[in-house]
Design a protein around this motif. Structure first.
Motif, PDB file in Angstrom:
ATOM      1  N   LEU A   1      -4.840  -5.100  23.545  1.00 29.51           N
ATOM      2  CA  LEU A   1      -5.380  -3.763  23.241  1.00 29.51           C
ATOM      3  C   LEU A   1      -6.723  -3.904  22.523  1.00 29.51           C
ATOM      4  O   LEU A   1      -7.701  -3.270  22.890  1.00 29.51           O
ATOM      5  CB  LEU A   1      -4.379  -2.968  22.388  1.00 29.51           C
ATOM      6  CG  LEU A   1      -2.972  -2.778  23.001  1.00 29.51           C
ATOM      7  CD1 LEU A   1      -2.103  -1.935  22.076  1.00 29.51           C
ATOM      8  CD2 LEU A   1      -3.057  -2.150  24.386  1.00 29.51           C
ATOM      9  N   ALA A   2      -6.740  -4.776  21.512  1.00 28.86           N
ATOM     10  CA  ALA A   2      -7.987  -4.967  20.750  1.00 28.86           C
ATOM     11  C   ALA A   2      -9.069  -5.617  21.612  1.00 28.86           C
ATOM     12  O   ALA A   2     -10.257  -5.490  21.327  1.00 28.86           O
ATOM     13  CB  ALA A   2      -7.699  -5.829  19.528  1.00 28.86           C
TER      14      ALA A   2
ATOM     15  N   LYS B   1      -5.933  -2.114  31.793  1.00 27.05           N
ATOM     16  CA  LYS B   1      -5.804  -3.156  32.808  1.00 27.05           C
ATOM     17  C   LYS B   1      -4.324  -3.352  33.151  1.00 27.05           C
ATOM     18  O   LYS B   1      -3.456  -3.205  32.288  1.00 27.05           O
ATOM     19  CB  LYS B   1      -6.404  -4.449  32.227  1.00 27.05           C
ATOM     20  CG  LYS B   1      -6.570  -5.475  33.268  1.00 27.05           C
ATOM     21  CD  LYS B   1      -7.227  -6.733  32.818  1.00 27.05           C
ATOM     22  CE  LYS B   1      -7.154  -7.715  33.982  1.00 27.05           C
ATOM     23  NZ  LYS B   1      -5.800  -7.974  34.439  1.00 27.05           N
ATOM     24  N   LEU B   2      -4.036  -3.693  34.400  1.00 30.35           N
ATOM     25  CA  LEU B   2      -2.633  -3.887  34.777  1.00 30.35           C
ATOM     26  C   LEU B   2      -2.071  -5.172  34.176  1.00 30.35           C
ATOM     27  O   LEU B   2      -2.665  -6.247  34.322  1.00 30.35           O
ATOM     28  CB  LEU B   2      -2.488  -3.931  36.297  1.00 30.35           C
ATOM     29  CG  LEU B   2      -2.558  -2.582  37.017  1.00 30.35           C
ATOM     30  CD1 LEU B   2      -2.455  -2.780  38.532  1.00 30.35           C
ATOM     31  CD2 LEU B   2      -1.433  -1.645  36.537  1.00 30.35           C
ATOM     32  N   ALA B   3      -0.931  -5.035  33.510  1.00 31.50           N
ATOM     33  CA  ALA B   3      -0.223  -6.212  32.983  1.00 31.50           C
ATOM     34  C   ALA B   3       0.880  -6.619  33.948  1.00 31.50           C
ATOM     35  O   ALA B   3       1.146  -7.805  34.142  1.00 31.50           O
ATOM     36  CB  ALA B   3       0.390  -5.883  31.624  1.00 31.50           C
ATOM     37  N   LEU B   4       1.550  -5.634  34.544  1.00 29.70           N
ATOM     38  CA  LEU B   4       2.694  -5.903  35.425  1.00 29.70           C
ATOM     39  C   LEU B   4       2.516  -5.181  36.746  1.00 29.70           C
ATOM     40  O   LEU B   4       2.129  -4.005  36.759  1.00 29.70           O
ATOM     41  CB  LEU B   4       3.993  -5.412  34.780  1.00 29.70           C
ATOM     42  CG  LEU B   4       4.395  -6.028  33.440  1.00 29.70           C
ATOM     43  CD1 LEU B   4       5.648  -5.341  32.909  1.00 29.70           C
ATOM     44  CD2 LEU B   4       4.630  -7.528  33.591  1.00 29.70           C
TER      45      LEU B   4
ATOM     46  N   GLY C   1       7.837  -1.722  39.605  1.00 32.01           N
ATOM     47  CA  GLY C   1       6.916  -0.822  38.897  1.00 32.01           C
ATOM     48  C   GLY C   1       5.713  -1.553  38.314  1.00 32.01           C
ATOM     49  O   GLY C   1       5.727  -2.779  38.169  1.00 32.01           O
ATOM     50  N   THR C   2       4.690  -0.767  37.994  1.00 35.01           N
ATOM     51  CA  THR C   2       3.484  -1.341  37.386  1.00 35.01           C
ATOM     52  C   THR C   2       3.383  -0.827  35.954  1.00 35.01           C
ATOM     53  O   THR C   2       3.917   0.228  35.619  1.00 35.01           O
ATOM     54  CB  THR C   2       2.209  -0.899  38.147  1.00 35.01           C
ATOM     55  OG1 THR C   2       2.152   0.515  38.111  1.00 35.01           O
ATOM     56  CG2 THR C   2       2.196  -1.375  39.574  1.00 35.01           C
ATOM     57  N   ARG C   3       2.692  -1.575  35.109  1.00 34.60           N
ATOM     58  CA  ARG C   3       2.415  -1.139  33.737  1.00 34.60           C
ATOM     59  C   ARG C   3       1.021  -1.628  33.368  1.00 34.60           C
ATOM     60  O   ARG C   3       0.691  -2.794  33.608  1.00 34.60           O
ATOM     61  CB  ARG C   3       3.391  -1.761  32.711  1.00 34.60           C
ATOM     62  CG  ARG C   3       4.845  -1.420  32.868  1.00 34.60           C
ATOM     63  CD  ARG C   3       5.166   0.021  32.472  1.00 34.60           C
ATOM     64  NE  ARG C   3       6.604   0.239  32.503  1.00 34.60           N
ATOM     65  CZ  ARG C   3       7.333   0.468  33.609  1.00 34.60           C
ATOM     66  NH1 ARG C   3       6.751   0.512  34.795  1.00 34.60           N
ATOM     67  NH2 ARG C   3       8.643   0.663  33.525  1.00 34.60           N
ATOM     68  N   THR C   4       0.235  -0.753  32.730  1.00 37.93           N
ATOM     69  CA  THR C   4      -0.998  -1.233  32.119  1.00 37.93           C
ATOM     70  C   THR C   4      -0.595  -1.880  30.788  1.00 37.93           C
ATOM     71  O   THR C   4       0.536  -1.684  30.306  1.00 37.93           O
ATOM     72  CB  THR C   4      -1.972  -0.075  31.828  1.00 37.93           C
ATOM     73  OG1 THR C   4      -1.321   0.797  30.889  1.00 37.93           O
ATOM     74  CG2 THR C   4      -2.336   0.681  33.092  1.00 37.93           C
TER      75      THR C   4
ATOM     76  N   CYS D   1       2.719  -1.896  25.956  1.00 35.43           N
ATOM     77  CA  CYS D   1       2.803  -1.967  24.485  1.00 35.43           C
ATOM     78  C   CYS D   1       3.553  -0.746  23.947  1.00 35.43           C
ATOM     79  O   CYS D   1       4.392  -0.873  23.040  1.00 35.43           O
ATOM     80  CB  CYS D   1       1.407  -2.044  23.870  1.00 35.43           C
ATOM     81  SG  CYS D   1       0.605  -3.627  24.180  1.00 35.43           S
ATOM     82  N   ALA D   2       3.260   0.425  24.515  1.00 33.66           N
ATOM     83  CA  ALA D   2       3.940   1.648  24.041  1.00 33.66           C
ATOM     84  C   ALA D   2       5.453   1.524  24.289  1.00 33.66           C
ATOM     85  O   ALA D   2       6.275   1.868  23.420  1.00 33.66           O
ATOM     86  CB  ALA D   2       3.365   2.862  24.753  1.00 33.66           C
TER      87      ALA D   2
END
Ligand code: 3SK
Length: 518
Positions: free
Chosen positions: A18-19, A25-28, A33-36, A41-42
């Motif tokens: 995040l910092a 940006k896509l992490a998964l 499913g996809t996650r930014t 983090c949320a």
């Protein structure tokens, strides 16, 4: 560098993105499913707050019984951020062994995919401290936990922010259990700084990931190899991970490669063999891949050449252990030798020693010892086993025999204790296995010692031929003569068993316990 501050929480592997401006940006990515990075983090914060609402205290264990989906990474980092300790459990675990994991760890909360609910039956839950089961990716099914809730509704009540617990860098962060082919499994404890250490050591030196990479590990997250490949390394680099739930079949792996275009692929020799020979392999477009890695077992020339012919990629082989967390001996894309586990990975000291603990020279056989700052400090509740493996000065005794050549490459020679006497002569079964594996008619094989009814030992081979042998007696003689010709005349399998496929463990290794029952 390797420096990790004294107060350090391993959730920074995810949250530092995040910092670094990678929130969107896509992490998964993948079929589950996809996650930014911001979304993941949320979600992790909701998990951490949710676990805390169940009364967990710092250091309390949370058992994760999960397939590779976004929920795995969210629950893992949520627990760690809040100061709780996740256990990464193999989803093939049957209820009696699950009972052992719950009782041994004292876990009070478990998280499981809906499809694994039934594993938490009366046998699994009896005599444990389990208070709650949280179910992801579906509804709560039959179970015997004191209470259970579906994560989908339950999580939404918790805030999506959570300050990290001010853990010490040497505080317990997570555990994995040894697969325990003999004796009961051991809880391998890892500390807050271990993920960061293995990333600097292995990923920065060998994988050299950038935020543009997409990692795809067929070995699952509950396996230490998969955990580094799918979690630690891509998140440390701000890259993405492709998660593929379900039993990995060649067709779904090929489809995922074409659809999600991973750049770095992680497998095991047995997986590469089955992919190379599978229907649809020739039609698959592998051009997104820049690198393919293998670990856990010796990679044969056949497998290496087959994958290279199919994809153009030369597999990079390494060797690690759950105790060390990830790979400490590895070939490099630009520096490799076929059949070698590789060179020392910077950050780890490796030594080959004789039985008296003296260092042996190049080209001499010795037992491998390894030391690095991601080594486990202990097996939980097992001071006896800890003392056998984790020795003075933090060295781990691996029990593996190796030879090192003058270029620093290490070649596996078998386990320290597998030398057997057959017909009065000493033989290492692995030496015979490696020789037989090179026979052009053989697809895969295993050679092992077995006890005869009169207590004498014999050497057996179980082989899978490229083409089924029409006359097995004749084929047996051919194979025996081949090995006798290459090794000494007494080093050959006395019995050869022909089968269609070698039995494999959940992590894709040859199931040597099952072979002993043949
Ligand atoms: O078996 C291996 O080579 C391995 C590699 C990385 C992490 C864990 C293991 C057991």
């Amino acid at each position: 560098g390797f420096a990790v501050p004294e107060t350090y929480n391993a959730s920074r592997v995810l949250f530092d993105n995040l910092a670094k401006g990678r929130s969107d940006k896509l992490a998964l990515i993948g079929p589950a499913g996809t996650r930014t990075y911001a979304e993941l983090c949320a979600e992790a914060c909701r998990w951490g707050n949710g676990f805390a609402s169940l009364g967990l205290q710092r250091g309390d264990r949370v058992l994760l019984f999960l397939d590779d989906t976004p929920a795995y990474t969210a629950a893992f980092f949520g627990a760690v951020r809040a100061g709780f300790v996740p256990l990464l459990i193999n989803t093939l675990t049957p209820p009696d062994l699950l009972q052992f994991y719950l009782a041994d760890s004292g876990a009070t909360v478990a998280v499981a995919d809906a499809e694994f609910c039934a594993r938490f039956n009366t046998e699994a839950c009896k005599d444990t401290e389990l208070r709650a089961l949280i179910v992801v990716n579906g509804d709560v099914g039959d179970h015997a936990a004191p209470k259970a809730m579906a994560a989908a509704n339950w999580l939404s009540q918790f805030p999506a922010e959570l300050a990290e617990a001010p853990t010490h860098r040497d505080e317990m962060a997570f555990w994995m259990y040894s697969s325990g082919s003999t004796g009961r499994p051991k809880g391998i404890v890892h500390l807050q700084h271990d993920m960061a250490y293995s990333e600097v050591a292995f990923a920065q030196n060998v994988l050299k990931l950038t935020p543009d990479d997409i990692c795809f590990s067929v070995p699952k997250i509950f396996f230490a190899y998969g955990f580094g490949n799918s979690v630690t390394f891509p998140f440390s680099a701000g890259a993405a991970t492709l998660l593929l739930p379900g039993q990995p079949k060649p067709a779904s792996i090929f489809a995922a490669i074409e659809q999600y275009k991973p750049t770095v692929f992680f497998g095991l020799p047995t997986l590469y063999t089955s992919l190379t020979r599978a229907e649809g392999a020739q039609q698959t477009n592998f051009s997104s891949l820049r690198m393919a890695l293998s670990a856990a077992e010796v990679l044969s020339a056949d497998v290496f050449n087959g994958w290279k012919a199919l994809t153009g990629l030369e597999i990079v082989e390494g060797l690690g252990s759950t105790e060390v967390l990830h790979i400490y001996l590895s070939n490099r894309p630009e520096q490799k030798k076929l059949g070698a586990a590789g060179l020392r990975v910077p950050g780890y000291e490796v030594a080959l020693r004789d039985k008296e603990g003296r260092d042996v020279g190049d080209h001499e056989e010795g037992i491998l010892w390894v030391r690095g700052d991601s080594n486990t400090p202990l097996y939980w509740n097992r001071s006896d086993k800890s003392a056998e493996t984790i020795r003075e000065g933090g060295w781990i005794y691996t029990g593996d025999r190796f030879v090192r050549d003058s270029d620093g490459f290490h070649f596996f020679r078998g386990r320290a204790d597998d030398l057997i006497k057959i017909s009065g002569q000493w033989v290492y079964p692995l030496e015979v296995e490696l020789c037989l594996a090179d026979h052009p008619e053989i697809r895969e094989c295993a050679v092992f010692a077995a006890e005869l009814p009169d207590r004498r030992m014999t050497l057996k081979a179980v082989v899978v031929m490229n083409n089924r042998a029409t006359d097995q007696n004749d084929a047996t003689r051919r194979l025996q003569d081949y090995v006798k010709g290459k090794l000494l005349p007494y080093k050959y399998p006395r019995e050869v068993i022909f089968i269609d496929e070698l039995p494999k463990t959940g992590t894709g290794k040859i199931d040597r316990q099952a072979l002993l029952r043949m």
